[in-house]
Design an enzyme around this catalytic site. Structure first.
Site, mmCIF file in Angstrom:
data_model
loop_
_atom_site.group_PDB
_atom_site.id
_atom_site.type_symbol
_atom_site.label_atom_id
_atom_site.label_comp_id
_atom_site.label_asym_id
_atom_site.label_seq_id
_atom_site.Cartn_x
_atom_site.Cartn_y
_atom_site.Cartn_z
ATOM 1 N N SER A 171 0.825 -1.278 -0.052
ATOM 2 C CA SER A 171 0.009 -0.050 -0.157
ATOM 3 C C SER A 171 0.782 1.191 -0.028
ATOM 4 C CB SER A 171 -0.963 -0.156 1.198
ATOM 5 O OG SER A 171 -0.281 -0.366 2.475
ATOM 6 N N HIS A 203 -0.201 4.117 7.627
ATOM 7 C CA HIS A 203 0.530 4.991 6.715
ATOM 8 C C HIS A 203 0.714 6.477 6.946
ATOM 9 C CE1 HIS A 203 -2.240 1.884 4.801
ATOM 10 N NE2 HIS A 203 -0.847 1.714 4.123
ATOM 11 N N ASP A 217 -3.362 7.309 8.774
ATOM 12 C CA ASP A 217 -3.974 6.141 9.374
ATOM 13 C C ASP A 217 -3.260 5.231 9.961
ATOM 14 O OD1 ASP A 217 -2.630 4.404 7.339
ATOM 15 O OD2 ASP A 217 -4.855 3.971 6.471
#
Ligand SMILES: *[C@@H]1O[C@H](CO)[C@@H](O)[C@H](O)[C@H]1NC(C)=O
Ligand SMILES: *[C@@H]1O[C@H](CO)[C@@H](O)[C@H](O)[C@H]1NC(C)=O
Length: 389
Positions: free
Chosen positions: A44, A323, A320
């Site tokens: 991600s 990240h 978050d």
């Protein structure tokens, strides 16, 4: 004696000659960087929007507000705005960044992101791809670019978080030898996949070391460590990171390999920002801006979760639970592109891009580079041996 003006005009003449002799050099914002492509692989952190094409949920959280909040553009990236590869793309003067490789009909002329959220090195990640599958996807699209262009282009890799979070969850009581064995199987596979990319013509690699995984808000929250990091995860990341440089040295030291690389010490960049967050102007480094739970680490952007959202995301290290904020990602990208051997070695990404393709490097990765650099700095009351990076 050569006066200062003479010197300047001589340098100017050399610059002009260089530009006319080497037509692939473009001068952008005063810097000569060759116009090459950027390819990213991993999870991600580098996902430019691929996950959406593998999810059964066609509108996953990262495609909705508050993701992309800082730019009013939730676009499938895991950040409140841009991610590290976007900034690197800017520095390489790639217009609009690189597109997700899985998106149909995109412009692939300056590269693509093969990274996808939840990707791992081992295992069979759900609705995602292993690094090996990403490399095979690249193989199937390879004819889009010439071999010469691929050789000159930059390949960035960041992966492994999923493997270690999964291992720790499934083996909470793993002893040191079980941990070591797992790290060896992960890094052997990583070495294999890098070798595969190299056999497909890639020759310039930037590998980002793993973050201190136990300091991610999601780890602190799940393992209930309060203001501390969860050390078993940090230890796994450290063991993994120690193996990266030596693996890449081995490729690069083979005679006539033309294999070039650099390693970014993301681990210590995050540790410094965690331990002395105010020095780096992050007011909060131990919990995220968006989410629920003790560290706001869960469920950012999920429809059924009443997640909290901080007032000013640029004051946070993490957006978050896993990240970084765009602000942090911008800093990280600057370190990757242009910092010193304290954080990226044996060279910066800018140096890697301009390094002549096809030749072997002259310097390699060294385990204690940081210390040797520090020793050369004059001691002063303002220098406590702590890196400013
Ligand atoms: C997570 O661990 C389980 C059990 O070891 C394994 O079967 C699975 O493939 C792993 N998933 C990933 C994404 O690595
Ligand atoms: C985060 O750190 C601050 C100090 O900077 C502290 O007051 C707060 O309790 C910590 N938060 C958590 C969840 O441990």
């Amino acid at each position: 004696m050569v006066g200062k003006c003479d010197l300047v005009s001589v340098l100017g003449a050399i610059l002009v000659l260089t530009i006319f002799h080497n037509p692939i050099i473009v001068v952008y914002a005063g810097e000569g960087v060759p116009e090459v492509a950027l390819f990213t692989f991993g999870d991600s952190y580098y996902d430019a929007g691929n996950k959406v094409f593998l999810s059964t949920n066609k509108n996953p959280p990262q495609t909705k507000w508050p993701f992309g909040k800082s730019r009013d553009d939730p676009n499938g990236k895991f950040s409140d705005g841009h991610i590290v590869p976007d900034f690197i793309g800017d520095f390489m003067s790639i217009p609009n960044g690189i597109p997700p490789a899985l998106k149909p009909g995109v412009d692939l002329s300056r590269g693509a992101s093969f990274a996808v959220a939840d990707a791992s090195i081992l295992g069979a990640p759900a609705e995602s791809m292993t690094l090996n599958q990403q490399v095979n996807r690249f193989r199937s699209m390879k004819s889009t670019w010439t071999d010469d262009y691929i050789e000159k282009s930059l390949f960035m890799i960041y992966i492994g978080t999923e493997d270690y979070l999964n291992f720790t969850k499934n083996n909470p009581t793993a002893d040191a030898s079980a941990q070591q064995a797992f790290v060896v199987s992960v890094t052997n596979r990583l070495k294999n996949d890098i070798g595969l990319l190299y056999s497909l013509g890639a020759s310039k690699f930037m590998v980002q070391m793993l973050a201190p995984l136990g300091c991610l808000p999601i780890s602190r929250q799940e393992y209930k460590t309060g203001n501390e990091c969860y050390e078993p995860l940090n230890n796994l990341a450290k063991q993994h990171n120690e193996k990266i440089g030596p693996i890449l040295n081995e490729f690069a030291k083979k005679p006539n390999s033309g294999f070039q690389f650099t390693v970014f010490d993301f681990y210590n960049a995050i540790i410094r920002r965690t331990q002395r967050h105010l020095n780096y102007r992050f007011y909060v480094a131990n919990s995220s801006c968006c989410g629920v739970g003790t560290h706001n680490a869960y469920g950012c952007g999920m429809g059924n979760v009443h997640s909290k959202l901080c007032e000013y995301q640029r004051a946070y290290l993490f957006f978050d639970g896993r990240h970084n904020t765009e602000k942090a990602q911008e800093e990280i990208a600057h370190l990757i592109y242009g910092a010193d051997p304290n954080v990226i070695q044996p060279m910066t990404v800018r140096e890697l891009i301009v390094y002549p393709a096809g030749v072997n490097m002259l310097e390699f990765w060294e385990p204690n580079k940081k210390n040797s650099i520090r020793r050369r700095r004059p001691a002063s009351v303002f220098n406590f041996g702590l890196s400013a990076y």
